[in-house]
Structure formats: C-alpha cells, structure tokens
Design a protein around this motif. Structure first.
Motif, PDB file in Angstrom:
ATOM      1  N   GLU A  31      16.688  99.059  32.866  1.00  0.00           N
ATOM      2  CA  GLU A  31      17.054 100.152  31.946  1.00  0.00           C
ATOM      3  C   GLU A  31      17.385 101.431  32.723  1.00  0.00           C
ATOM      4  OE1 GLU A  31      17.949 100.268  28.930  1.00  0.00           O
ATOM      5  OE2 GLU A  31      18.028 102.448  28.756  1.00  0.00           O
ATOM      6  N   ILE A  32      16.595 101.728  33.736  1.00  0.00           N
ATOM      7  CA  ILE A  32      16.878 102.926  34.543  1.00  0.00           C
ATOM      8  C   ILE A  32      18.192 102.754  35.300  1.00  0.00           C
ATOM      9  CG2 ILE A  32      16.045 104.332  36.485  1.00  0.00           C
ATOM     10  CD1 ILE A  32      13.189 103.722  35.425  1.00  0.00           C
ATOM     11  N   PHE A  33      18.408 101.548  35.813  1.00  0.00           N
ATOM     12  CA  PHE A  33      19.670 101.254  36.504  1.00  0.00           C
ATOM     13  C   PHE A  33      20.859 101.478  35.565  1.00  0.00           C
ATOM     14  CE2 PHE A  33      22.931  98.013  37.550  1.00  0.00           C
ATOM     15  CZ  PHE A  33      23.284  98.461  38.808  1.00  0.00           C
ATOM     16  N   ILE A  34      20.748 100.958  34.331  1.00  0.00           N
ATOM     17  CA  ILE A  34      21.833 101.109  33.352  1.00  0.00           C
ATOM     18  C   ILE A  34      22.086 102.590  33.065  1.00  0.00           C
ATOM     19  CG2 ILE A  34      22.394 100.768  30.899  1.00  0.00           C
ATOM     20  CD1 ILE A  34      21.076  97.945  31.199  1.00  0.00           C
ATOM     21  N   GLN A  35      21.029 103.352  32.890  1.00  0.00           N
ATOM     22  CA  GLN A  35      21.196 104.783  32.589  1.00  0.00           C
ATOM     23  C   GLN A  35      21.867 105.523  33.739  1.00  0.00           C
ATOM     24  OE1 GLN A  35      17.459 106.450  31.260  1.00  0.00           O
ATOM     25  NE2 GLN A  35      17.253 104.924  29.624  1.00  0.00           N
ATOM     26  N   ASP A  36      21.436 105.237  34.971  1.00  0.00           N
ATOM     27  CA  ASP A  36      22.041 105.902  36.137  1.00  0.00           C
ATOM     28  C   ASP A  36      23.514 105.516  36.280  1.00  0.00           C
ATOM     29  OD1 ASP A  36      19.649 107.078  36.563  1.00  0.00           O
ATOM     30  OD2 ASP A  36      19.239 106.161  38.514  1.00  0.00           O
ATOM     31  N   LYS A  68      16.096  93.076  42.881  1.00  0.00           N
ATOM     32  CA  LYS A  68      14.726  93.451  42.508  1.00  0.00           C
ATOM     33  C   LYS A  68      14.562  93.531  40.988  1.00  0.00           C
ATOM     34  CE  LYS A  68      13.895  96.778  45.938  1.00  0.00           C
ATOM     35  NZ  LYS A  68      13.319  98.088  46.191  1.00  0.00           N
ATOM     36  N   MET A  69      15.680  93.782  40.276  1.00  0.00           N
ATOM     37  CA  MET A  69      15.617  93.825  38.808  1.00  0.00           C
ATOM     38  C   MET A  69      15.364  92.427  38.273  1.00  0.00           C
ATOM     39  SD  MET A  69      18.785  96.202  37.604  1.00  0.00           S
ATOM     40  CE  MET A  69      19.808  96.137  39.079  1.00  0.00           C
ATOM     41  N   LYS A  70      14.174  92.197  37.786  1.00  0.00           N
ATOM     42  CA  LYS A  70      13.828  90.847  37.339  1.00  0.00           C
ATOM     43  C   LYS A  70      14.069  90.708  35.840  1.00  0.00           C
ATOM     44  CE  LYS A  70      12.817  89.490  41.386  1.00  0.00           C
ATOM     45  NZ  LYS A  70      13.997  88.963  42.091  1.00  0.00           N
ATOM     46  N   GLY A  71      13.902  89.506  35.346  1.00  0.00           N
ATOM     47  CA  GLY A  71      14.014  89.249  33.910  1.00  0.00           C
ATOM     48  C   GLY A  71      15.453  89.307  33.429  1.00  0.00           C
ATOM     49  N   ILE A  72      15.607  89.599  32.159  1.00  0.00           N
ATOM     50  CA  ILE A  72      16.917  89.563  31.522  1.00  0.00           C
ATOM     51  C   ILE A  72      17.381  90.995  31.277  1.00  0.00           C
ATOM     52  CG2 ILE A  72      18.109  88.911  29.391  1.00  0.00           C
ATOM     53  CD1 ILE A  72      16.305  86.397  29.367  1.00  0.00           C
ATOM     54  N   VAL A  73      18.515  91.351  31.892  1.00  0.00           N
ATOM     55  CA  VAL A  73      19.029  92.715  31.766  1.00  0.00           C
ATOM     56  C   VAL A  73      20.212  92.700  30.794  1.00  0.00           C
ATOM     57  CG1 VAL A  73      19.869  94.742  33.005  1.00  0.00           C
ATOM     58  CG2 VAL A  73      18.332  93.124  34.174  1.00  0.00           C
ATOM     59  N   THR A 103      22.119  99.273  44.462  1.00  0.00           N
ATOM     60  CA  THR A 103      21.441  98.331  43.560  1.00  0.00           C
ATOM     61  C   THR A 103      20.015  98.080  44.037  1.00  0.00           C
ATOM     62  OG1 THR A 103      23.576  97.163  43.636  1.00  0.00           O
ATOM     63  CG2 THR A 103      21.829  96.163  42.312  1.00  0.00           C
ATOM     64  N   ALA A 104      19.881  97.978  45.347  1.00  0.00           N
ATOM     65  CA  ALA A 104      18.604  97.547  45.926  1.00  0.00           C
ATOM     66  C   ALA A 104      17.462  98.511  45.627  1.00  0.00           C
ATOM     67  CB  ALA A 104      18.769  97.359  47.439  1.00  0.00           C
ATOM     68  N   LYS A 105      17.809  99.767  45.233  1.00  0.00           N
ATOM     69  CA  LYS A 105      16.773 100.764  44.929  1.00  0.00           C
ATOM     70  C   LYS A 105      16.070 100.507  43.603  1.00  0.00           C
ATOM     71  CE  LYS A 105      17.829 104.966  44.418  1.00  0.00           C
ATOM     72  NZ  LYS A 105      18.651 106.195  44.233  1.00  0.00           N
ATOM     73  N   TYR A 106      16.695  99.727  42.724  1.00  0.00           N
ATOM     74  CA  TYR A 106      16.231  99.631  41.333  1.00  0.00           C
ATOM     75  C   TYR A 106      15.422  98.364  41.073  1.00  0.00           C
ATOM     76  CZ  TYR A 106      19.427 103.429  40.387  1.00  0.00           C
ATOM     77  OH  TYR A 106      20.061 104.655  40.397  1.00  0.00           O
ATOM     78  N   PHE A 131      23.057  94.046  29.818  1.00  0.00           N
ATOM     79  CA  PHE A 131      24.115  95.012  30.140  1.00  0.00           C
ATOM     80  C   PHE A 131      25.078  95.252  28.982  1.00  0.00           C
ATOM     81  CE2 PHE A 131      23.140  93.921  34.645  1.00  0.00           C
ATOM     82  CZ  PHE A 131      22.931  95.204  35.095  1.00  0.00           C
ATOM     83  N   VAL A 132      25.542  94.180  28.355  1.00  0.00           N
ATOM     84  CA  VAL A 132      26.606  94.346  27.360  1.00  0.00           C
ATOM     85  C   VAL A 132      26.103  95.160  26.164  1.00  0.00           C
ATOM     86  CG1 VAL A 132      28.036  93.108  25.673  1.00  0.00           C
ATOM     87  CG2 VAL A 132      27.988  92.365  28.062  1.00  0.00           C
ATOM     88  N   LYS A 133      24.952  94.782  25.648  1.00  0.00           N
ATOM     89  CA  LYS A 133      24.391  95.489  24.490  1.00  0.00           C
ATOM     90  C   LYS A 133      24.204  96.980  24.810  1.00  0.00           C
ATOM     91  CE  LYS A 133      20.138  95.369  21.683  1.00  0.00           C
ATOM     92  NZ  LYS A 133      19.333  96.409  22.358  1.00  0.00           N
ATOM     93  N   ARG A 134      23.626  97.279  25.965  1.00  0.00           N
ATOM     94  CA  ARG A 134      23.328  98.668  26.303  1.00  0.00           C
ATOM     95  C   ARG A 134      24.591  99.495  26.568  1.00  0.00           C
ATOM     96  NH1 ARG A 134      21.190 101.686  25.490  1.00  0.00           N
ATOM     97  NH2 ARG A 134      20.139 102.714  27.224  1.00  0.00           N
ATOM     98  N   PHE A 135      25.580  98.915  27.293  1.00  0.00           N
ATOM     99  CA  PHE A 135      26.805  99.683  27.540  1.00  0.00           C
ATOM    100  C   PHE A 135      27.592  99.892  26.248  1.00  0.00           C
ATOM    101  CE2 PHE A 135      26.111  98.965  32.092  1.00  0.00           C
ATOM    102  CZ  PHE A 135      26.456 100.213  32.584  1.00  0.00           C
TER     103      PHE A 135
END
Lengths: 312, 312
Positions: free
Chosen positions: A41-46, A85-90, A34-37, A92-96
């Motif tokens: 959006e890139i995290f979700i894709q990976d 490190k992923m800031k703001g609002i992610v 997780t700490a790499k991202y 997840f549910v919508k994208r998955f």
C-alpha cells in the motif's frame, strides 16, 4: 491537452514508469527503489505520487499499464513475488483505478514486451507471433488470433520452463532440464565455464554473455561453441513451439541477443533443421525492435492503450 | 422446419456426413468412398448430391462444416493431401457455398474435434483447453481465449510432431523422435513389440493398442510397462505444452484412450511430476465426451454452427 498513459515496469530492484503517448513517445519518466518497500500500500501511494508529479498541465492521464513479476492478469494483482520484499497479494489494478479513475491493466513482463512489440515495435499488424525474452530467466509472450494468450489462470507463456533435457541441469523451479537453465544469460555463462574447463582445464569463476560475445569476436572457439550449443537447444524449443501456435514471426529480446550473428546464425540454422516441413522457411526470426531500456515501459504502456481503446 | 448443418468428415477411406441440429443430434447421415475419387470436382458433386438427398422437407440446411486432412482453413481448401488420390488444391468452401448458398467452413480433423468438444462435449463453456487425438497419428487442437488457434497459416496444432527425443524413432515426417512415433496407436504397438523382444526374445509380427489393453487386463507386465512408457513421454509433452497455453483442461480422444486406467493413471502421474509448480494440480485431464464414431461429424457440425451464429 495530450492524452498519455503511465507504463509502469516493476522490477526487483527498481520500478520505472513513463508517461507515454499513443505513438510510443515517452514524455516524462521517473523511478522508485522497489527493494525499499515491504508494504504494498505504501509502495502504491509513493508510486501514484511520483506519477502525479510527472503529469504536466498539458497532459491528461487516460490509462495505466503495469508489467510485474507473478502477475495475475485476471485479478489485477501481483501475487507472492519471490524476489520482492512486498509479500502477499498486492491489488495494483483496484488501487490505481481508485486513485486515478482510469482503466488500469496488469500482466507479466514478457507478455507486456509482446504487446509492446505488437503496438510499437516489429510486430505491428501481426496476429500470430511470440516473443522470447532472454535475461536472468527466459520469459515468453504468445499472441494468437491477434490476442495475448493468458491461459485459464493468466500464467501462460512460461516457455523458459519447458523441459528440454529431462535429466539436465537443475533449475530454480526445482525441476531439471528447463530451457532457461541453458539459454538464459546465466545458463549461457555456465555453458562457457563448463566448456572452458573441458577444453583447457581452467576453472573460471564467472562470466557473462557480453564477455562471451567479446571472446567470440576475438575468435575464441570455446565462445563460438557456447553460442552454437545454446542455439541448438533454443532452436529445437522454437521448432517445437511452432508446432503448437504456427507463428509468422518469433521475436527475441534481452542481453544475450546482443551476441548478434554468433547466436542468431546458428539459431536460425538449428531452428530450420528441427522444423516440421509444414513450417520450414516460413517463420521469421527477428530481434525485438524495442530498445532494451524502454521495452518494459512501452509494453506496459501498449497494454494500457489497448485497454483504453477497447473501453471506448 | 428444423435448421440443420451438414457436418462432413473426409477420411482417407470413407467420407461421412451428418445433418446435425443445434443440440448435436444427427438427424440423417450417409457416406461415400473417398478412395474411389481422384477428381476433386466430381467428389464435390457426388457429396453435394447425397447431402441434398438426405435433406427432407422438414429440414433447412443453414451451414456446412468440413474436417479433412491438410486443411487450409484460411483458403477453405484441402491441399495436396498425401493419403488421398485427389491431388492438388480442392476448393471445398468455395464450391459448397456455390452449391448450397450457405456459410461453409473447413479445418483439420483435430481442430474440428476440439470445437466439437467445446460445443457438444465436455469443454462447454471452457475458454482455454486443448484436445489431443491419439490415432494413426497424434493430432491436436488448441483453444485459447475461447477461439481455436489456427496460427498464421492455419497449420497450428501439430503437437504430434514436437520432437521429444532428438535421436529417437524415425517419423513419417522425415525427422526423428516426434511425439507420435511413441504415442500414436502404432507407436504404442511398436513399444510393446520392442519390450516383448527385450524381455522374452520373442519377435511379434504386429499388435494393436486394443490387444495390448487386453494383455494388461490379464496382468501381462510388458503390456503394463508399455502404457507406463507411453504415459511418461506423453506426460512430459503435456506438461511442457501447459507452459505455453496454461489450459484448464486437456482432452484425450482416440483408440489408445480405451486402454482406460492402464494409460490414464500413469499419464496423470507423470504429467503432474513434470509440471511446473505454477500449474501443478490445476489442469483436468479428461477423456473426450464425444463418441468415436460421431466425433468428426459433430466437430465439423460444431464449426458450421459457430460460423452460422457469427454470420447471423
């Protein structure tokens, strides 16, 4: 073709997932750092890619469950998680749901653990119980009338931030005397360090709840006093919480619970001493039946199975 | 033919009922002296008779709701109420269902008040809130996910018996420092008497929250300090409770609430001061919209209407 859900646990360092069947058997799993991202959006894709890779021809993905910090269950988003490190609002549910076209659900880790206990652990069939997770912080998940209590904004269940001593230890939340300043792993360590200095004058640099348990096994009275002090504060909090939700069971989870009877015996004693007569000797205090390393995955998977079953 | 339910409030001195329509209008009411009865069956028969007498040809009784002390909601019984002469287990639900052949439901007074607020008062449409009743004692009723939280044994919602000061005032329950020893009507009076002695040396025999409010209106600083002290203790309890259920609203009900801004202004201030950042400035603190004299009847009636609608 075996139906599976992906149970995902997003932690500050690692994100792990397990493809889990209806009985809670994890058929495949993998992880990401997780700490790499810093980009959601890139995290979700990976993450979606390694889930797809883990799916075999014999498996059919029917749902996704996610446990994460700063979860907004109602919106399906992770919001400004301070330790990531992923800031703001992610979202997840919508994208998955877009990627996999299956029902997806998200909640915080302690809520997921409570649902995991209800579906796969010691809380099967229970309608009114709560789970307390003792770790870096102190989390909690409440089940009433057979349903997880999310509260109006989905942020219910912060037992660790109830104030037990208004002039007490400084907490990371900016207030004083929160339960977690005394009963988290680091709170217990702090108590041991303070008591060691008080009784021996020795200044310890650091310790952990596992080391304190080893000391207690050797008969170190300071270690035993540390667990007793912790138990007294947690016992009062549990007794007070019983007044609100009247649970049949309280489940404990996390590293400090491995102290076993050094913590649990005095905890049961103080909890009953502080308990209102109506609830005395009625509430089972139990250690979680989920294995530590799989609890978060199983909790998230349990949530996904619940959602799949509600949807039809 | 107008459909009505009987909302029954069983108090230590009097039992009152109201025949109530779906909009919460009380079309007829009557009362009995509870204190006269030591036999539950005779009490039930007399109560059933005066309800029958109050029903006109234009009314059709479709349900019965009962608020009473020591209510076992799951069993439909009142159990060993310490303040009543009727001892043992009184099977209200079973007997009223036999007599009137309509759905009957029973719960404790504060739970009934919470449901009354949800159906007829300021909590219409709310899914997550709680009600605190300040009176002889301090009661509470919690609604989560749109449902009353009964707990595993139906005795949930004893906020008044959460321990706020472990070495504090002796409580009627046999423990020390319960919230109600400070924030019930008599707890507030005790604070005023203690502060008067501390500041002036004068020993008051007794007082009441209404008299203290009148003193506050005259500018008596001891009266103002009394409400401030009460508000500080209650404010911490409300902030801690928010951590568990994350309500959108907290409703206050009962005599001491009539102190108005003398109590409510400092209460709001302390509640926000003690609140975890996640919940700060999100929770509405409101006075109940139910009139005191009808609240218990309306609460019991609301429960009956809920049950009628679920059944039908």
């Amino acid at each position: 073709m075996k139906e599976v859900v992906a149970g995902i646990d997003i932690g500050g360092t690692n994100t792990v997932f397990g493809l889990t069947d209806r009985e809670g058997v994890i058929l495949a799993s993998d992880s990401l750092k997780t700490a790499k991202y810093d980009d959601g959006e890139i995290f979700i894709q990976d993450l979606a890619r390694i889930i797809s890779n883990a799916l075999t021809d014999e498996m059919k993905l029917v749902g996704v469950g996610i446990g994460c910090p700063n979860a907004n269950h109602y919106e399906g988003t992770m919001e400004n998680a301070p330790n990531l490190k992923m800031k703001g609002i992610v979202p997840f549910v919508k994208r998955f749901e877009e990627v996999f076209s299956v029902p997806t659900i998200l909640t915080n880790d302690a809520n997921a653990a409570a649902v995991g206990e209800m579906i796969f652990g010691g809380a099967k069939g229970l309608k009114n119980f709560f789970m307390v997770t003792l770790g870096t912080g102190v989390g909690s998940g409440f089940v009433a009338n057979g349903e997880l209590v999310y509260g109006h904004d989905s942020f219910a269940g912060e037992l660790g931030h109830t104030i037990v001593l208004p002039e007490g230890r400084m907490c990371g939340c900016g207030r004083r005397g929160c339960l977690e300043t005394y009963t988290s792993a680091s709170g217990i360590a702090k108590t041991f360090i303070e008591l060691t200095e008080k009784h021996t004058g020795q200044k310890l640099e650091s310790t952990g709840s596992y080391e304190i348990m080893l000391e207690a096994e050797k008969g170190n009275p300071i270690a035993i006093e540390t667990f007793d002090f912790t138990a007294k504060i947690l016992g009062l909090a549990l007794a007070n919480t019983a007044c609100i939700t009247s649970p049949s069971h309280v489940f404990l989870f996390g590293g400090p619970v491995k102290a076993g009877h050094f913590l649990l015996d005095p905890l049961k004693k103080y909890m009953e001493e502080y308990m209102l007569f109506v609830y005395k000797n009625k509430i089972e205090l139990q250690v979680s039946e989920l294995l530590d390393k799989n609890a978060a995955i199983l909790g998230a998977a349990a949530l996904a199975w619940q959602k799949v079953e509600v949807n039809g």
